[in-house]
Motif scaffolding. Structure first.
Motif, short mmCIF file in Angstrom:
data_model
loop_
_atom_site.label_atom_id
_atom_site.label_comp_id
_atom_site.label_asym_id
_atom_site.label_seq_id
_atom_site.Cartn_x
_atom_site.Cartn_y
_atom_site.Cartn_z
N GLN A 225 47.47 99.75 21.67
CA GLN A 225 48.17 100.70 22.54
C GLN A 225 47.14 101.57 23.24
O GLN A 225 47.01 102.75 22.89
CB GLN A 225 49.12 101.58 21.74
N PRO A 226 46.37 101.02 24.16
CA PRO A 226 45.32 101.81 24.80
C PRO A 226 45.88 103.14 25.29
O PRO A 226 46.99 103.19 25.79
CB PRO A 226 44.86 100.93 25.96
N GLY A 227 45.16 104.18 25.08
CA GLY A 227 45.62 105.49 25.50
C GLY A 227 46.23 106.28 24.37
O GLY A 227 46.19 107.49 24.35
N ARG A 228 46.78 105.58 23.38
CA ARG A 228 47.33 106.31 22.23
C ARG A 228 46.23 106.46 21.18
O ARG A 228 45.50 105.52 20.87
CB ARG A 228 48.52 105.55 21.65
N CYS A 229 46.13 107.68 20.66
CA CYS A 229 45.02 107.96 19.74
C CYS A 229 45.52 108.53 18.42
O CYS A 229 46.58 109.13 18.34
CB CYS A 229 44.05 108.94 20.36
N LEU A 230 44.69 108.35 17.43
CA LEU A 230 44.93 108.92 16.11
C LEU A 230 43.85 109.97 15.90
O LEU A 230 42.66 109.71 16.08
CB LEU A 230 44.82 107.80 15.07
N GLU A 231 44.28 111.19 15.53
CA GLU A 231 43.28 112.25 15.33
C GLU A 231 42.85 112.31 13.88
O GLU A 231 43.67 112.27 12.95
CB GLU A 231 43.86 113.60 15.78
N ILE A 232 41.57 112.45 13.71
CA ILE A 232 40.97 112.42 12.36
C ILE A 232 39.92 113.53 12.28
O ILE A 232 39.18 113.76 13.23
CB ILE A 232 40.24 111.07 12.13
N SER A 233 39.88 114.21 11.13
CA SER A 233 38.87 115.25 10.95
C SER A 233 37.81 114.80 9.96
O SER A 233 38.10 114.09 8.99
CB SER A 233 39.51 116.53 10.43
N THR A 234 36.61 115.26 10.19
CA THR A 234 35.53 114.89 9.26
C THR A 234 34.45 115.98 9.24
O THR A 234 34.29 116.73 10.20
CB THR A 234 34.88 113.55 9.64
N THR A 235 33.73 116.04 8.12
CA THR A 235 32.54 116.90 8.07
C THR A 235 31.28 116.05 8.19
O THR A 235 30.18 116.57 8.24
CB THR A 235 32.46 117.67 6.73
N ARG A 236 31.48 114.75 8.18
CA ARG A 236 30.31 113.87 8.13
C ARG A 236 30.36 112.77 9.20
O ARG A 236 30.47 111.56 8.89
CB ARG A 236 30.21 113.21 6.75
N PRO A 237 30.25 113.14 10.47
CA PRO A 237 30.33 112.11 11.52
C PRO A 237 29.20 111.08 11.45
O PRO A 237 29.34 109.97 11.98
CB PRO A 237 30.24 112.92 12.82
N GLU A 238 28.11 111.42 10.76
CA GLU A 238 27.00 110.46 10.70
C GLU A 238 27.33 109.22 9.88
O GLU A 238 26.55 108.27 9.85
CB GLU A 238 25.74 111.14 10.14
N THR A 239 28.50 109.26 9.19
CA THR A 239 28.86 108.06 8.43
C THR A 239 29.92 107.22 9.14
O THR A 239 30.42 106.25 8.59
CB THR A 239 29.39 108.43 7.03
N ILE A 240 30.22 107.59 10.39
CA ILE A 240 31.23 106.84 11.15
C ILE A 240 30.90 105.36 11.20
O ILE A 240 31.76 104.49 11.07
CB ILE A 240 31.36 107.41 12.58
N MET A 241 29.61 105.09 11.30
CA MET A 241 29.17 103.70 11.40
C MET A 241 29.51 102.90 10.14
O MET A 241 29.51 101.67 10.15
CB MET A 241 27.66 103.63 11.63
N GLY A 242 29.79 103.61 9.07
CA GLY A 242 30.15 102.93 7.83
C GLY A 242 31.64 102.91 7.58
O GLY A 242 32.10 102.43 6.55
N ASP A 243 32.43 103.43 8.53
CA ASP A 243 33.88 103.43 8.36
C ASP A 243 34.42 102.00 8.41
O ASP A 243 34.06 101.24 9.30
CB ASP A 243 34.56 104.21 9.50
N THR A 244 35.28 101.69 7.47
CA THR A 244 35.88 100.36 7.53
C THR A 244 37.40 100.43 7.55
O THR A 244 38.07 99.42 7.46
CB THR A 244 35.39 99.47 6.37
N TRP B 228 34.74 118.50 12.37
CA TRP B 228 34.95 117.91 13.70
C TRP B 228 36.27 117.15 13.72
O TRP B 228 36.51 116.33 12.84
CB TRP B 228 33.80 116.95 14.02
N LYS B 229 37.06 117.44 14.74
CA LYS B 229 38.27 116.64 14.90
C LYS B 229 38.04 115.66 16.05
O LYS B 229 37.61 116.06 17.14
CB LYS B 229 39.47 117.55 15.22
N MET B 230 38.30 114.40 15.78
CA MET B 230 38.02 113.40 16.81
C MET B 230 39.23 112.47 16.94
O MET B 230 40.16 112.53 16.15
CB MET B 230 36.79 112.60 16.40
N ARG B 231 39.20 111.63 17.98
CA ARG B 231 40.33 110.69 18.10
C ARG B 231 39.84 109.26 18.22
O ARG B 231 38.84 108.96 18.87
CB ARG B 231 41.23 111.06 19.27
N TYR B 232 40.56 108.40 17.50
CA TYR B 232 40.29 106.97 17.55
C TYR B 232 41.46 106.34 18.32
O TYR B 232 42.61 106.63 18.05
CB TYR B 232 40.24 106.37 16.14
N GLU B 233 41.11 105.48 19.22
CA GLU B 233 42.14 104.87 20.06
C GLU B 233 42.75 103.64 19.39
O GLU B 233 42.05 102.86 18.72
CB GLU B 233 41.52 104.44 21.40
#
Length: 910
Positions: free
Chosen positions: A210-229, A201-206
């Motif tokens: 700079q609201p509106g500007r995003c960083l694209e990140i890929s992952t196979t494990r979105p269920e661990t997003i809550m543990g991203d630091t 999954w490729k997703m973007r974090y804002e």
RNA sequence: GGACGGGUAGCUCAGUUGGUUAGAGCAACUGGUUUACACCCAGUAGGUCGGGGGUUCGAGUCCCUUCCCGUCCACCA
């Protein structure tokens, strides 16, 4: 004493009888015998609740071959048996049984659970040992040891305490391989990587500022997003250089996390930006440590999401949560795209579910004596057979990592560490580490965890003897039997067990020392040789498994082929160290060979009493009575060769050749040629040549039974008695096997000079007989036993050889008469080294067929001549090749030429 | 990605330090019951040793290269 041999070998009658007799008479009991060379083998302990499979058959047959051979060589032998408690495997089985009753282990508690487990292991335990007896395994069963015997457990605790005191064992909070099914930590070796189809999954974090500007990140494990630091990029990545130090919004739970730069990130992979989840990924954990990131564990031990994942996810299974997290990203409009993806995922070897990297407090072992473990093998103090496994072993040691030895299980050796009640467990001042526990147990609580099974079985080579006890028996036995001689095992446990045993021996078998000299290594290693065999697979090369149903029950095979037949069969198809493709038909040879051996003895017995066979000397005495005939000389020569070959195969650990060598000798040489040839001599019982032939047979059979005994113990024991080679109550294993040199000396001392040159003449006679048979078969006269053969000898010497062996040739070729002539015309013939043999068939000869046959032969010889003369005409060959090779080529060419000329002449005469 | 093993007769495999015309067992085919054994005997057929190149007087064997099959280690989110 000698008894009559029935028609047809019946293993069911023979095998149980002798096994019982061996056990009753203590044949397998291994004791220290001063003055004798020691030879010992430790069985790789099978799982206590396991049942015998083909892998065990192979492994244990090989061990039995080694140990029985050593016994026959007069060594002081011990094969030490036992079983392994197999912590995780056994616990799984007991839990499965509980589940059927609708209970879990936590429902009934540790104490009750252990009761059940003991009950289970007592019910099923030992089944496999009984099955090994059916196979004929000559273990010293009195010594049977279980890795959870009180004495063995004490050894395990003692080892732990020593390693702890020496600083090799430590407790630490680390990211470990966690099995959500068994809910325990695992070692790296217990994790197998499997390719898995999933999504990327490729997703973007804002960006926060700079609201509106995003960083694209890929992952196979979105269920661990809550543990991203954090989000990490490579420090040299120009695309993101301006972002490092800024913050992005983690989508859920929404929070600001920093963008950091770390070299662990691959610029070219995905978007080059990595979401960092220190609690759930090894690389991320390391990054987190370097950047001092918070660690948020979002998962429960059972693989469901925890409180930290937020109310939406808490309690949800990890794979459900993955879908849900992806869905949520989409709803939030943060999902850029989704692609199919295949990557390698670590699975728990036992439970076959994906493991989770999980942060937890565990006990670790920093491997001791790694350098010495390498040196032991590099310097040949320990030898792998085949040698190539050395590299695998060394490679592992070169990349070795600390071993997580604690398991969150109940079945196993509990870790001998106690914590002071109500005190801080992380402070080692509050620990008590000892074999017997604290003297005031009421103030302490023992660690809940047990040890990895391999952290107990790595002590097997010496803990079985009672180490570290210092009583007289233990010390004496260890001094005698340790290091053990040969370890026989499959390459699949080279890391799990073999390498760890080496390090355990080097560290623990002896005083505490920083480093070891070569002499000390030699004294401490657990074994000197390692015989690695392959894995048994089915005929299609698939692994044997219950679910495939391609795993035959060895007991059925024993029923069908006999234990000896199965043993011979499995050895026969086992190549040197690679996988073995098993098919039942391939075992036929073992059963057939038993029957052949049996009947050879039966035939011998039918031709006269076997009452003068009690010792080798007695037989030699009988052979002396009259001069050896050509065939007897030949078979004795072959017997010496075979004995020597077997010696060399044992010395070089080439066990895959044993069965072939012995089969060829017994069946091909003895039965097909010697016994058949001797029939001509056995007609007249008064003829001294008959007496001689019987005595030679007795010698050959005696030695063959001894050589075969390690592979086929039961039938050889039965025949040993039936043939009168020992007194009643005695056993084959008590007769020391003469080496080729000893046997040769003994014959020489008895005035029997085995003549190698004369033995070669017999090869010529055999050739002549085969050729004669072939010509007969060509004319469909194979079964006619009254044909007349003509022979035109090649020279005077050949003529003499043919004359000497006239009876034998007649008998074996099926001829009524053989006439030696100077020339024969118009008869079908065949050229061999002794001369040309013809079938007297002038009237009925099929000229066309004969021409075709001879023409083919001629063609073959012409080719050989062309090659041979080409070689000899080349000055390069004559000048550069060694003299004996050139000489050989000349001789060869001359012979071939002579043959060719003779065939050309035959053709012309038609 | 790294390492290792294997590719030889229809099948399963031998084949030492390079050296006669490459072997065995099973299967196939032909013919048999001989002082034991049909779980037997005798015989026949079947191979350009994965491909290419090289070294050498000589290669299944040594070297290089390449293609398949298998295993182990590593693990790029």
């Amino acid at each position: 004493m000698a008894q009559e041999i029935d028609q047809g070998y019946d293993p069911k009658e023979v095998e149980p009888k002798w096994y019982a007799a061996w056990e009753e008479n203590g044949c397998f009991e291994g004791e220290v015998e001063e003055g004798k060379e020691a030879y010992s083998i430790m069985i790789p302990p099978p799982n206590v609740t396991g049942i015998l499979h083909m892998g065990h058959v192979l492994d244990n047959t090989l061990q039995d071959i080694f140990i029985r051979r050593a016994r026959l060589e007069g060594k002081s032998t011990l094969w030490f048996p036992g079983t392994d408690h197999a912590s995780i495997a056994t616990q799984n089985k007991v839990e499965q049984a509980l589940r059927k009753e609708g209970k879990s282990r936590r429902d009934i508690g540790r104490e009750k659970f252990l009761e059940r487990a003991w009950q289970w292991s007592e019910e099923h335990g030992g089944i496999i040992l009984k099955q090994l007896r059916k196979l004929g395994a000559s273990c010293d069963w009195r010594r049977t040891t279980f890795t959870m015997d009180e004495s063995y457990e004490r050894s395990v605790r003692a080892a732990f305490v020593k390693l702890f005191e020496r600083g090799y064992i430590y407790r630490g909070k680390r990211l470990v391989n966690w099995c959500p099914a068994s809910q325990t930590a695992l070692s790296n070796e217990e994790v197998v990587m499997k390719p898995q189809k999933g999504k990327f999954w490729k997703m973007r974090y804002e960006l926060v500022d700079q609201p509106g500007r995003c960083l694209e990140i890929s992952t196979t494990r979105p269920e661990t997003i809550m543990g991203d630091t954090a989000v990490a990029v490579h420090p040299d990545d120009e695309r993101y250089a301006d972002l490092v130090g800024k913050k992005v919004w983690r989508p859920f739970p929404r929070a600001e996390i920093p963008i950091i730069a770390d070299r662990a990130v691959e610029k070219d992979f995905g978007t080059g930006a990595l979401k960092v989840t220190p609690a759930h990924d090894q690389v991320d954990f390391e990054i987190g440590k370097r950047h001092d990131l918070p660690v948020i564990d979002v998962m429960n031990p059972d693989g469901t999401l925890g409180e930290a994942a937020g109310p939406e996810f808490a309690g949800m299974d990890r794979f459900e949560a993955r879908k849900k997290a992806a869905q949520k990203l989409e709803e939030l409009g943060l999902l850029v795209d989704t692609e199919d993806y295949e990557n390698n995922v670590g699975f728990s070897e036992r439970a076959d579910v994906p493991i989770e990297p999980r942060l937890s407090e565990q006990w670790f072992l920093k491997y001791p004596k790694v350098a010495e473990a390498k040196r032991a093998v590099e310097k040949g103090m320990i030898n792998f057979h085949p040698k190539r496994w050395e590299k695998v072993y060394l490679n592992w040691l070169n990349n070795i990592q600390d071993w997580c030895i604690s398991r969150q299980l109940w079945w196993g050796q509990r870790i001998p560490v106690w914590y002071r009640k109500d005190a801080d467990r992380t402070d080692s001042a509050n620990w008590h580490v000892s074999v017997d526990g604290p003297s005031d147990p009421e103030s302490w609580i023992q660690d809940d965890d047990v040890l990895d099974t391999w952290a107990s079985s790595y002590l097997w080579p010496f803990a079985t003897f009672g180490w570290p006890n210092t009583d007289e028996k233990t010390l004496k036995e260890l001094a005698h039997f340790y290091p053990t001689s040969t370890l026989v095992t499959g390459f699949d446990i080279i890391f799990f067990w073999v390498a760890r045993m080496v390090m355990a021996g080097l560290e623990l078998y002896g005083e505490d020392k920083e480093s070891l000299t070569d002499e000390e290594i030699k004294a401490r290693i657990p074994f000197k040789d390692i015989y690695m065999h392959g894995l048994i697979r089915d005929a299609q090369g698939r692994k044997m498994s219950k679910t495939l149903g391609n795993s035959p029950d060895p007991l059925d095979l024993i029923e069908k082929f006999g234990a000896d037949g199965l043993r011979f069969g499995i050895i026969n198809i086992a190549p040197s160290g690679s996988d073995i493709l098993f098919a039942e038909e391939r075992i036929d040879i073992g059963r057939n060979f038993c029957n052949k051996l049996w009947n050879a003895c039966r035939f011998r017995q039918m031709n006269g009493p076997v009452d003068a066979n009690l010792s080798l000397d007695a037989i030699v005495e009988r052979i002396k009575a009259s001069p050896l005939d050509g065939y007897s000389n030949w078979i004795l020569q072959r017997l010496l060769d075979t004995t020597r070959e077997i010696e060399s195969q044992f010395a070089k650990f080439e066990l895959h050749q044993l069965s072939h060598t012995l089969y060829n000798f017994v069946w091909g040489d003895f039965c097909d040629w010697y016994v058949e040839a001797s029939k001509a001599l056995l007609k007249d019982k008064e003829d001294p040549r008959c007496t001689m032939a019987l005595a030679v047979s007795d010698l050959v059979i005696r030695q063959s039974l001894q050589l075969l005994h390690p592979i086929m113990p039961h039938i050889t024991e039965e025949l040993w008695h039936a043939m009168g080679y020992c007194e009643e109550g005695d056993f084959l294993q008590n007769a020391v096997l003469p080496s080729a040199a000893e046997l040769s000396d003994k014959l020489a001392a008895g005035g029997i000079a085995v003549d190698a040159a004369a033995a070669v003449q017999v090869e010529g006679v055999k050739e002549l007989i085969s050729k004669a048979r072939a010509v007969k078969a060509e004319y469909n006269l194979a079964s006619k036993r009254d044909v007349t053969l003509f022979v035109t000898p090649a020279d005077a010497a050949s003529s003499a050889v043919v004359r000497e062996n006239l009876d034998t040739i007649k008998k074996l070729a099926g001829a009524e008469a053989i006439e030696l002539r100077d020339a024969v015309d118009g008869a079908p013939g065949s050229v061999c080294s002794l001369g040309t043999v013809y079938l007297d068939l002038s009237s009925a000869i099929d000229v066309e067929a004969e021409k075709e046959r001879l023409g083919k032969e001629l063609e073959k010889l012409d080719k050989a001549i062309q090659a041979g003369s080409g070689k000899l005409n080349s000055p390069n060959f004559v000048n550069k090749a060694p003299a004996h090779v050139v000489e050989g080529a000349r001789k060869q060419l001359a012979e071939t030429q002579a043959k060719r000329d003779e065939i050309a002449r035959l053709l012309a005469s038609l």
